[in-house]
Scaffold this motif. Structure first.
Motif, PDB file in Angstrom:
ATOM      1  N   PRO A  92       0.813  -1.104   0.097  1.00 53.61           N
ATOM      2  CA  PRO A  92      -0.035  -0.001  -0.146  1.00 53.61           C
ATOM      3  C   PRO A  92       0.991   1.192   0.084  1.00 53.61           C
ATOM      4  CG  PRO A  92      -0.133  -1.162   2.063  1.00 53.61           C
ATOM      5  CD  PRO A  92       0.655  -2.143   1.309  1.00 53.61           C
ATOM      6  N   VAL A  93       2.134   1.171   0.479  1.00 52.91           N
ATOM      7  CA  VAL A  93       2.798   2.305   0.549  1.00 52.91           C
ATOM      8  C   VAL A  93       3.830   2.288  -0.663  1.00 52.91           C
ATOM      9  CG1 VAL A  93       4.449   3.923   1.913  1.00 52.91           C
ATOM     10  CG2 VAL A  93       2.449   2.725   3.103  1.00 52.91           C
ATOM     11  N   LEU A  94       4.517   1.165  -0.675  1.00 53.28           N
ATOM     12  CA  LEU A  94       5.889   1.006  -1.458  1.00 53.28           C
ATOM     13  C   LEU A  94       5.413   0.511  -3.016  1.00 53.28           C
ATOM     14  CD1 LEU A  94       8.141  -0.300   0.967  1.00 53.28           C
ATOM     15  CD2 LEU A  94       8.337   2.114   0.185  1.00 53.28           C
ATOM     16  N   GLY A  95       6.059   0.997  -4.213  1.00 54.26           N
ATOM     17  CA  GLY A  95       5.888   0.506  -5.295  1.00 54.26           C
ATOM     18  C   GLY A  95       7.184  -0.252  -6.005  1.00 54.26           C
ATOM     19  N   TRP A  96       8.310   0.282  -5.402  1.00 52.07           N
ATOM     20  CA  TRP A  96       9.555  -0.160  -5.824  1.00 52.07           C
ATOM     21  C   TRP A  96      10.649   0.108  -4.701  1.00 52.07           C
ATOM     22  CZ3 TRP A  96      11.900  -2.237 -10.268  1.00 52.07           C
ATOM     23  CH2 TRP A  96      13.367  -1.726 -10.508  1.00 52.07           C
ATOM     24  N   VAL A  97      11.722  -0.950  -4.771  1.00 47.49           N
ATOM     25  CA  VAL A  97      12.694  -0.920  -3.990  1.00 47.49           C
ATOM     26  C   VAL A  97      13.897  -1.377  -4.838  1.00 47.49           C
ATOM     27  CG1 VAL A  97      13.904  -1.449  -1.901  1.00 47.49           C
ATOM     28  CG2 VAL A  97      11.602  -1.318  -2.000  1.00 47.49           C
ATOM     29  N   SER A  98      15.257  -0.464  -4.848  1.00 49.24           N
ATOM     30  CA  SER A  98      16.279  -0.831  -5.738  1.00 49.24           C
ATOM     31  C   SER A  98      17.583  -0.772  -4.851  1.00 49.24           C
ATOM     32  CB  SER A  98      16.470   0.089  -6.916  1.00 49.24           C
ATOM     33  OG  SER A  98      17.602   0.128  -7.576  1.00 49.24           O
ATOM     34  N   ARG A  99      18.295  -1.726  -4.851  1.00 43.95           N
ATOM     35  CA  ARG A  99      19.805  -1.635  -4.333  1.00 43.95           C
ATOM     36  C   ARG A  99      20.452  -1.079  -5.543  1.00 43.95           C
ATOM     37  NH1 ARG A  99      21.565  -6.835  -3.848  1.00 43.95           N
ATOM     38  NH2 ARG A  99      23.018  -6.501  -2.703  1.00 43.95           N
ATOM     39  N   ASP A 100      20.477   0.468  -5.512  1.00 45.29           N
ATOM     40  CA  ASP A 100      21.107   1.028  -6.570  1.00 45.29           C
ATOM     41  C   ASP A 100      22.437   0.978  -6.821  1.00 45.29           C
ATOM     42  OD1 ASP A 100      20.091   3.524  -8.511  1.00 45.29           O
ATOM     43  OD2 ASP A 100      22.055   4.168  -7.782  1.00 45.29           O
ATOM     44  N   HIS A 101      23.343   0.475  -5.832  1.00 44.26           N
ATOM     45  CA  HIS A 101      24.634   0.401  -6.012  1.00 44.26           C
ATOM     46  C   HIS A 101      24.963  -0.755  -6.991  1.00 44.26           C
ATOM     47  CE1 HIS A 101      23.503  -2.243  -2.529  1.00 44.26           C
ATOM     48  NE2 HIS A 101      24.549  -2.893  -2.998  1.00 44.26           N
ATOM     49  N   THR A 102      23.937  -1.712  -7.185  1.00 51.17           N
ATOM     50  CA  THR A 102      24.327  -2.965  -8.068  1.00 51.17           C
ATOM     51  C   THR A 102      24.297  -2.562  -9.345  1.00 51.17           C
ATOM     52  OG1 THR A 102      21.959  -3.573  -8.117  1.00 51.17           O
ATOM     53  CG2 THR A 102      23.143  -4.669  -6.294  1.00 51.17           C
ATOM     54  N   LYS A 103      24.122  -1.471  -9.922  1.00 48.15           N
ATOM     55  CA  LYS A 103      24.345  -0.801 -11.169  1.00 48.15           C
ATOM     56  C   LYS A 103      25.928  -0.483 -11.279  1.00 48.15           C
ATOM     57  CE  LYS A 103      19.494   1.312 -11.370  1.00 48.15           C
ATOM     58  NZ  LYS A 103      19.124   2.496 -11.368  1.00 48.15           N
ATOM     59  N   ARG A 104      26.486   0.094 -10.232  1.00 55.04           N
ATOM     60  CA  ARG A 104      27.735   0.615 -10.321  1.00 55.04           C
ATOM     61  C   ARG A 104      29.035  -0.518 -10.435  1.00 55.04           C
ATOM     62  NH1 ARG A 104      24.514   3.938 -11.726  1.00 55.04           N
ATOM     63  NH2 ARG A 104      23.032   4.801 -10.222  1.00 55.04           N
ATOM     64  N   GLU A 105      30.244   0.155 -10.416  1.00 54.96           N
ATOM     65  CA  GLU A 105      31.256  -0.761 -10.260  1.00 54.96           C
ATOM     66  C   GLU A 105      31.432  -1.186  -8.708  1.00 54.96           C
ATOM     67  OE1 GLU A 105      33.283  -1.984 -12.548  1.00 54.96           O
ATOM     68  OE2 GLU A 105      32.620  -0.707 -14.203  1.00 54.96           O
ATOM     69  N   PRO A 106      31.792  -2.361  -8.533  1.00 55.91           N
ATOM     70  CA  PRO A 106      31.804  -2.904  -7.290  1.00 55.91           C
ATOM     71  C   PRO A 106      32.751  -2.141  -6.283  1.00 55.91           C
ATOM     72  CG  PRO A 106      32.235  -4.563  -8.653  1.00 55.91           C
ATOM     73  CD  PRO A 106      32.256  -3.578  -9.513  1.00 55.91           C
ATOM     74  N   GLY A 107      32.707  -2.029  -5.027  1.00 55.16           N
ATOM     75  CA  GLY A 107      33.555  -1.396  -3.888  1.00 55.16           C
ATOM     76  C   GLY A 107      32.820  -0.075  -3.411  1.00 55.16           C
ATOM     77  N   GLY A 108      31.864   0.491  -4.086  1.00 51.39           N
ATOM     78  CA  GLY A 108      31.353   1.566  -3.379  1.00 51.39           C
ATOM     79  C   GLY A 108      30.367   1.218  -2.387  1.00 51.39           C
ATOM     80  N   PRO A 109      29.854   2.318  -1.686  1.00 50.66           N
ATOM     81  CA  PRO A 109      28.917   2.072  -0.570  1.00 50.66           C
ATOM     82  C   PRO A 109      27.519   1.664  -0.939  1.00 50.66           C
ATOM     83  CG  PRO A 109      29.054   4.499  -0.891  1.00 50.66           C
ATOM     84  CD  PRO A 109      30.196   3.775  -1.661  1.00 50.66           C
ATOM     85  N   PRO A 110      26.921   0.752  -0.044  1.00 53.88           N
ATOM     86  CA  PRO A 110      25.451   0.602  -0.583  1.00 53.88           C
ATOM     87  C   PRO A 110      24.483   1.309  -0.580  1.00 53.88           C
ATOM     88  CG  PRO A 110      25.949  -0.192   1.659  1.00 53.88           C
ATOM     89  CD  PRO A 110      27.175   0.140   1.297  1.00 53.88           C
TER      90      PRO A 110
END
Length: 344
Positions: free
Chosen positions: A220-238
């Motif tokens: 009812p509140v959320l439509g989408w949740v993304s671990r956005d760092h998974t698009k980037r090069e490894p090693g960055g903060p989550p």
């Protein structure tokens, strides 16, 4: 003192969203002179990548459109070129569904593409080489002696022989009502949008136990949740991005940001776990999702009147926005019947 450039461009494009940039880029390729005006400091509309600061480091987070698909020939070729050049990657082939407290796995499908440096990379590449006037809010557009004149908030006047409007329908009506037929006004009024509140954060640690890049949420509140760092090069903060559902965002569209932040944070902790963040922000997209788009890729007021394009024409996705701009350019530069259902 007002500013009025001496040159009259072939095309005046108001709005530097993907459709407007796609049109402008193609028109420039065809040898036309083009000036693009946009009220924002950047370009791309919802192709937005924000930089969040944490521990002295800037982290890129996509807080608008999250990915794009490429099912049409032209965009597919562009995506393949981007993969070969290295600025684009296949993020995933589908997303699990969160429903009733359970994550439901689904079969993989077509590729979902995401630029490594953020979704705004699409707009940056489309806008390369274009004359773009940023931070220029157009208040009105008139026609003077066969030339369209856009007047900005600070008094600047920009002139073009042809006018392209790449903005939400309500904004198109407000700035150019005197140039539009009653039929076009009724058509614009038929388009309906849902807003979206977006929550974005740099996390202290990744979501516990998460092995998904993103989740579609039946909640009812959320439509989408993304671990956005998974698009980037490894090693960055989550990083984590969440969109409020369309219905919830509409109901709470005028709430204070701190109230929205609290509601979305609580919903996230109730669904995916005790997320802890280093920095967090919310952003409201007033015109996020066209839920009643047109069935034509663009609108034109005859051969010499203004034309409109956007993701609310023909398809409410990144791909639809690009196709809208490209097909409008095709209509201008190819000797063929109009693709629009509203060309006089």
């Amino acid at each position: 003192m007002t500013n009025e450039p001496d040159d009259i461009t072939d095309f005046l494009v108001i709005g530097a969203g993907l459709a407007g940039l796609a049109f402008a880029s193609e028109a420039r390729t065809q040898g036309a002179t083009v000036r693009v005006l946009d009220k924002g400091r950047g370009v791309g509309g919802r192709m937005a990548t924000r930089r969040l600061e944490t521990a002295g480091t800037e982290v890129r987070v996509d807080h608008g459109a999250q990915f794009f698909t490429a099912r049409e020939t032209r965009l597919s070729a562009w995506a393949q070129a981007g993969l070969a050049e290295g600025w684009l990657s296949v993020w995933t082939h589908g997303f699990p569904l969160w429903k009733d407290g359970t994550i439901h796995r689904r079969e993989e499908g077509h590729p979902r593409y995401a630029p490594r440096n953020g979704m705004n990379e699409l707009a940056r590449r489309l806008g390369a080489g274009l004359t773009i006037e940023r931070s220029t809010e157009v208040r009105s557009v008139t026609e003077e002696n066969g030339v369209f004149v856009a007047t900005a908030a600070a008094g600047e006047r920009y002139r073009g022989r042809n006018l392209i409007l790449n903005a939400p329908p309500v904004q198109v009506r407000n700035m150019a009502r005197n140039l539009l037929s009653e039929e076009t006004v009724r058509t614009l009024e038929s388009v309906e949008f849902l807003p979206a509140w977006t929550w974005m954060a740099v996390l202290s640690e990744d979501v516990p136990g998460a092995d998904w890049p993103a989740l579609e949420m039946e909640h009812p509140v959320l439509g989408w949740v993304s671990r956005d760092h998974t698009k980037r090069e490894p090693g960055g903060p989550p990083t984590l991005v969440a969109h409020g559902s369309g219905a919830w965002s509409r109901e709470h569209s005028e709430d204070a940001p701190e109230t929205v932040l609290r509601h979305l944070t609580d919903a996230l902790r109730d669904t995916i776990g005790d997320v802890r963040f280093e920095t967090v922000q919310v952003h409201r997209w007033r015109y996020a999702q066209p839920i009643r788009p047109l069935t034509v890729p663009f609108l034109r007021e005859g051969a010499h009147g203004p034309a409109c394009c956007g993701d609310w024409c023909g398809g409410p996705r990144v791909e639809g926005a690009l196709e809208s701009g490209w097909k409008l350019a095709e209509d201008f530069f190819c000797e063929k019947p109009s693709l629009s259902g509203n060309k006089a």
